[in-house]
Scaffold this active site. Sequence first.
Site, PDB file in Angstrom:
ATOM      1  N   PHE A   1      17.694 -51.710  -3.019  1.00 22.38           N
ATOM      2  CA  PHE A   1      18.066 -50.470  -2.324  1.00 22.38           C
ATOM      3  C   PHE A   1      17.806 -50.529  -0.815  1.00 22.38           C
ATOM      4  O   PHE A   1      18.670 -50.209  -0.005  1.00 22.38           O
ATOM      5  CB  PHE A   1      17.296 -49.310  -2.972  1.00 22.38           C
ATOM      6  CG  PHE A   1      17.500 -47.971  -2.325  1.00 22.38           C
ATOM      7  CD1 PHE A   1      18.593 -47.191  -2.655  1.00 22.38           C
ATOM      8  CD2 PHE A   1      16.597 -47.484  -1.387  1.00 22.38           C
ATOM      9  CE1 PHE A   1      18.787 -45.936  -2.073  1.00 22.38           C
ATOM     10  CE2 PHE A   1      16.781 -46.246  -0.792  1.00 22.38           C
ATOM     11  CZ  PHE A   1      17.873 -45.468  -1.134  1.00 22.38           C
TER      12      PHE A   1
ATOM     13  N   THR B   1      13.768 -52.278  -5.292  1.00 21.39           N
ATOM     14  CA  THR B   1      14.979 -52.923  -5.828  1.00 21.39           C
ATOM     15  C   THR B   1      15.698 -53.513  -4.607  1.00 21.39           C
ATOM     16  O   THR B   1      15.069 -53.726  -3.574  1.00 21.39           O
ATOM     17  CB  THR B   1      15.889 -51.863  -6.514  1.00 21.39           C
ATOM     18  OG1 THR B   1      16.264 -50.910  -5.503  1.00 21.39           O
ATOM     19  CG2 THR B   1      15.182 -51.141  -7.647  1.00 21.39           C
TER      20      THR B   1
ATOM     21  N   TYR C   1      22.409 -39.074   2.818  1.00 16.77           N
ATOM     22  CA  TYR C   1      21.925 -39.560   1.513  1.00 16.77           C
ATOM     23  C   TYR C   1      21.324 -38.395   0.714  1.00 16.77           C
ATOM     24  O   TYR C   1      21.616 -38.234  -0.480  1.00 16.77           O
ATOM     25  CB  TYR C   1      20.897 -40.683   1.711  1.00 16.77           C
ATOM     26  CG  TYR C   1      20.379 -41.230   0.387  1.00 16.77           C
ATOM     27  CD1 TYR C   1      21.227 -41.923  -0.480  1.00 16.77           C
ATOM     28  CD2 TYR C   1      19.063 -41.037  -0.002  1.00 16.77           C
ATOM     29  CE1 TYR C   1      20.777 -42.413  -1.692  1.00 16.77           C
ATOM     30  CE2 TYR C   1      18.594 -41.530  -1.216  1.00 16.77           C
ATOM     31  CZ  TYR C   1      19.460 -42.216  -2.053  1.00 16.77           C
ATOM     32  OH  TYR C   1      19.000 -42.689  -3.276  1.00 16.77           O
TER      33      TYR C   1
ATOM     34  N   LYS D   1      22.437 -36.746  -2.900  1.00  9.45           N
ATOM     35  CA  LYS D   1      21.571 -36.638  -4.092  1.00  9.45           C
ATOM     36  C   LYS D   1      21.315 -35.172  -4.477  1.00  9.45           C
ATOM     37  O   LYS D   1      21.131 -34.874  -5.658  1.00  9.45           O
ATOM     38  CB  LYS D   1      20.268 -37.408  -3.873  1.00  9.45           C
ATOM     39  CG  LYS D   1      20.472 -38.919  -3.821  1.00  9.45           C
ATOM     40  CD  LYS D   1      21.077 -39.466  -5.129  1.00  9.45           C
ATOM     41  CE  LYS D   1      21.190 -40.994  -5.130  1.00  9.45           C
ATOM     42  NZ  LYS D   1      21.737 -41.526  -6.386  1.00  9.45           N
TER      43      LYS D   1
HETATM   44  P1  NDP Z   1      20.283 -51.566  -5.971  1.00  8.09           P
HETATM   45  O1  NDP Z   1      20.854 -51.752  -4.611  1.00  8.09           O
HETATM   46  O2  NDP Z   1      19.348 -52.583  -6.508  1.00  8.09           O
HETATM   47  O3  NDP Z   1      21.469 -51.351  -7.029  1.00  8.09           O
HETATM   48  C1  NDP Z   1      22.578 -50.557  -6.727  1.00  8.09           C
HETATM   49  C2  NDP Z   1      23.683 -50.872  -7.717  1.00  8.09           C
HETATM   50  O4  NDP Z   1      24.810 -50.030  -7.430  1.00  8.09           O
HETATM   51  C3  NDP Z   1      24.157 -52.308  -7.628  1.00  8.09           C
HETATM   52  O5  NDP Z   1      24.351 -52.807  -8.921  1.00  8.09           O
HETATM   53  C4  NDP Z   1      25.487 -52.200  -6.897  1.00  8.09           C
HETATM   54  O6  NDP Z   1      26.364 -53.214  -7.368  1.00  8.09           O
HETATM   55  C5  NDP Z   1      25.964 -50.841  -7.384  1.00  8.09           C
HETATM   56  N1  NDP Z   1      26.977 -50.260  -6.517  1.00  8.09           N
HETATM   57  C6  NDP Z   1      26.865 -49.848  -5.227  1.00  8.09           C
HETATM   58  N2  NDP Z   1      28.040 -49.412  -4.778  1.00  8.09           N
HETATM   59  C7  NDP Z   1      28.927 -49.534  -5.799  1.00  8.09           C
HETATM   60  C8  NDP Z   1      30.310 -49.260  -5.954  1.00  8.09           C
HETATM   61  N3  NDP Z   1      31.040 -48.746  -4.965  1.00  8.09           N
HETATM   62  N4  NDP Z   1      30.883 -49.506  -7.141  1.00  8.09           N
HETATM   63  C9  NDP Z   1      30.162 -50.009  -8.157  1.00  8.09           C
HETATM   64  N5  NDP Z   1      28.859 -50.312  -8.080  1.00  8.09           N
HETATM   65  C10 NDP Z   1      28.252 -50.078  -6.911  1.00  8.09           C
HETATM   66  O7  NDP Z   1      19.579 -50.139  -5.926  1.00  8.09           O
HETATM   67  P2  NDP Z   1      18.856 -49.262  -7.059  1.00  8.09           P
HETATM   68  O8  NDP Z   1      18.891 -49.908  -8.374  1.00  8.09           O
HETATM   69  O9  NDP Z   1      17.571 -48.846  -6.509  1.00  8.09           O
HETATM   70  O10 NDP Z   1      19.822 -47.994  -7.037  1.00  8.09           O
HETATM   71  C11 NDP Z   1      20.434 -47.449  -8.194  1.00  8.09           C
HETATM   72  C12 NDP Z   1      20.563 -45.950  -8.030  1.00  8.09           C
HETATM   73  O11 NDP Z   1      19.256 -45.389  -7.914  1.00  8.09           O
HETATM   74  C13 NDP Z   1      21.310 -45.495  -6.780  1.00  8.09           C
HETATM   75  O12 NDP Z   1      22.111 -44.383  -7.129  1.00  8.09           O
HETATM   76  C14 NDP Z   1      20.196 -45.064  -5.817  1.00  8.09           C
HETATM   77  O13 NDP Z   1      20.631 -44.092  -4.919  1.00  8.09           O
HETATM   78  C15 NDP Z   1      19.196 -44.516  -6.803  1.00  8.09           C
HETATM   79  N6  NDP Z   1      17.812 -44.420  -6.367  1.00  8.09           N
HETATM   80  C16 NDP Z   1      17.126 -45.507  -5.881  1.00  8.09           C
HETATM   81  C17 NDP Z   1      15.783 -45.380  -5.522  1.00  8.09           C
HETATM   82  C18 NDP Z   1      15.004 -46.520  -4.954  1.00  8.09           C
HETATM   83  O14 NDP Z   1      13.998 -46.268  -4.236  1.00  8.09           O
HETATM   84  N7  NDP Z   1      15.349 -47.774  -5.244  1.00  8.09           N
HETATM   85  C19 NDP Z   1      15.068 -44.120  -5.707  1.00  8.09           C
HETATM   86  C20 NDP Z   1      15.884 -43.045  -6.220  1.00  8.09           C
HETATM   87  C21 NDP Z   1      17.188 -43.212  -6.563  1.00  8.09           C
HETATM   88  P3  NDP Z   1      27.442 -54.017  -6.493  1.00  8.09           P
HETATM   89  O15 NDP Z   1      26.932 -54.082  -5.081  1.00  8.09           O
HETATM   90  O16 NDP Z   1      27.507 -55.351  -7.190  1.00  8.09           O
HETATM   91  O17 NDP Z   1      28.696 -53.231  -6.639  1.00  8.09           O
HETATM   92  C1  8X3 Z   2      15.631 -43.407  -2.826  1.00  8.52           C
HETATM   93  C2  8X3 Z   2      14.294 -42.844  -2.475  1.00  8.52           C
HETATM   94  O1  8X3 Z   2      12.874 -41.915  -0.580  1.00  8.52           O
HETATM   95  O2  8X3 Z   2      14.422 -43.702  -0.035  1.00  8.52           O
HETATM   96  O3  8X3 Z   2      16.448 -42.442  -3.386  1.00  8.52           O
HETATM   97  O4  8X3 Z   2      15.226 -41.486  -0.461  1.00  8.52           O
HETATM   98  S1  8X3 Z   2      14.217 -42.474  -0.814  1.00  8.52           S
END
Ligand code: NDP
Ligand code: 8X3
Length: 255
Positions: free
Chosen positions: A193, A191, A156, A160
């Site tokens: 996530f 979220t 992961y 990133k």
């Molecule tokens: P969520 O799991 O709530 O949302 C992730 C979104 O990505 C969903 O809408 C999912 O939709 C979509 N997704 C995943 N795989 C695919 C795919 N193959 N094609 C299209 N859509 C896809 O997580 P977050 O909102 O937290 O995550 C959003 C971004 O932020 C990610 O890139 C994550 O790595 C990043 N991030 C998150 C953090 C956190 O702590 N939450 C911190 C830092 C970064 P569906 O499954 O319907 O396709």
């Molecule tokens: C998501 C934040 O700390 O789980 O990108 O890697 S962490």
Amino acid sequence: MRPEHPIVLITGASSGFGEAMARLLASQGCHLALGARRVERVQALADELGKAHGVKVFAGAVDTRHTASVDTFVTEAAAALGGLHVLVANAGLASGTFKMWETPDEDLEAMMRTNVEGVVKTVRAGLPHLRKAGWGHVFFIGSTAGHQPYEGGSVYCASKFGVKAMAQSLRLELNGEQIRVTSVDPGMAETEFSNVRLKDEDKAKAVYQGVKPLTAFDVAECVRWCLMLPDHVNIDEILVKCVDQASVHKLHRRA
Ligand code: NDP
Ligand code: 8X3
């Protein structure tokens, strides 16, 4: 020339950051193209936001791991909305907390194909529309994991770090064009996530136990702010964490 109502394409709009960005940007008068694999969720969101804010919202199924799926989504979105100005390459995930040598192919591929390849495919398909408009903004959604690696996060974190590199390269490649490039890099935010990563609701809840994490709307606000700044201002990178998280490894938990 900045459009009065920018047209914003967001991948991963079915939950979390993507959904929050859609809500916030619709309230600011942006037209939207919303994509995810769970198309019924983005369709419901599109219907709701179109009615509430009088903006045009296109919803489509997209799996960002597949070129044909991304190309179709972007082409149909641009045709339905009359172009595109802003790309938010947000779709992404972590899958598991494996040590590097334990990582199954399935999880390795899910992360690299979505977080790295999916971002390339999204930008590659969307950029011609921004160029045609002569005004644009590309948002990458990175992470603190792209700044500081941690145990159980090798793949992961690699993905990133890759996002950070792509944002920096693209900014260099687009120099001389009115297309801004920003990476928004959040720390822990509640979220779906952790549910996706850990595949266990109780374990996911425990990640945020005793902490006040970022919300999806905090991250959406970072995107809104960068987008609304004057055209000559480019925010390269926002590293944003909740107050309880001083670094990847230093988290204050209340009893
Ligand atoms: P969520 O799991 O709530 O949302 C992730 C979104 O990505 C969903 O809408 C999912 O939709 C979509 N997704 C995943 N795989 C695919 C795919 N193959 N094609 C299209 N859509 C896809 O997580 P977050 O909102 O937290 O995550 C959003 C971004 O932020 C990610 O890139 C994550 O790595 C990043 N991030 C998150 C953090 C956190 O702590 N939450 C911190 C830092 C970064 P569906 O499954 O319907 O396709
Ligand atoms: C998501 C934040 O700390 O789980 O990108 O890697 S962490």
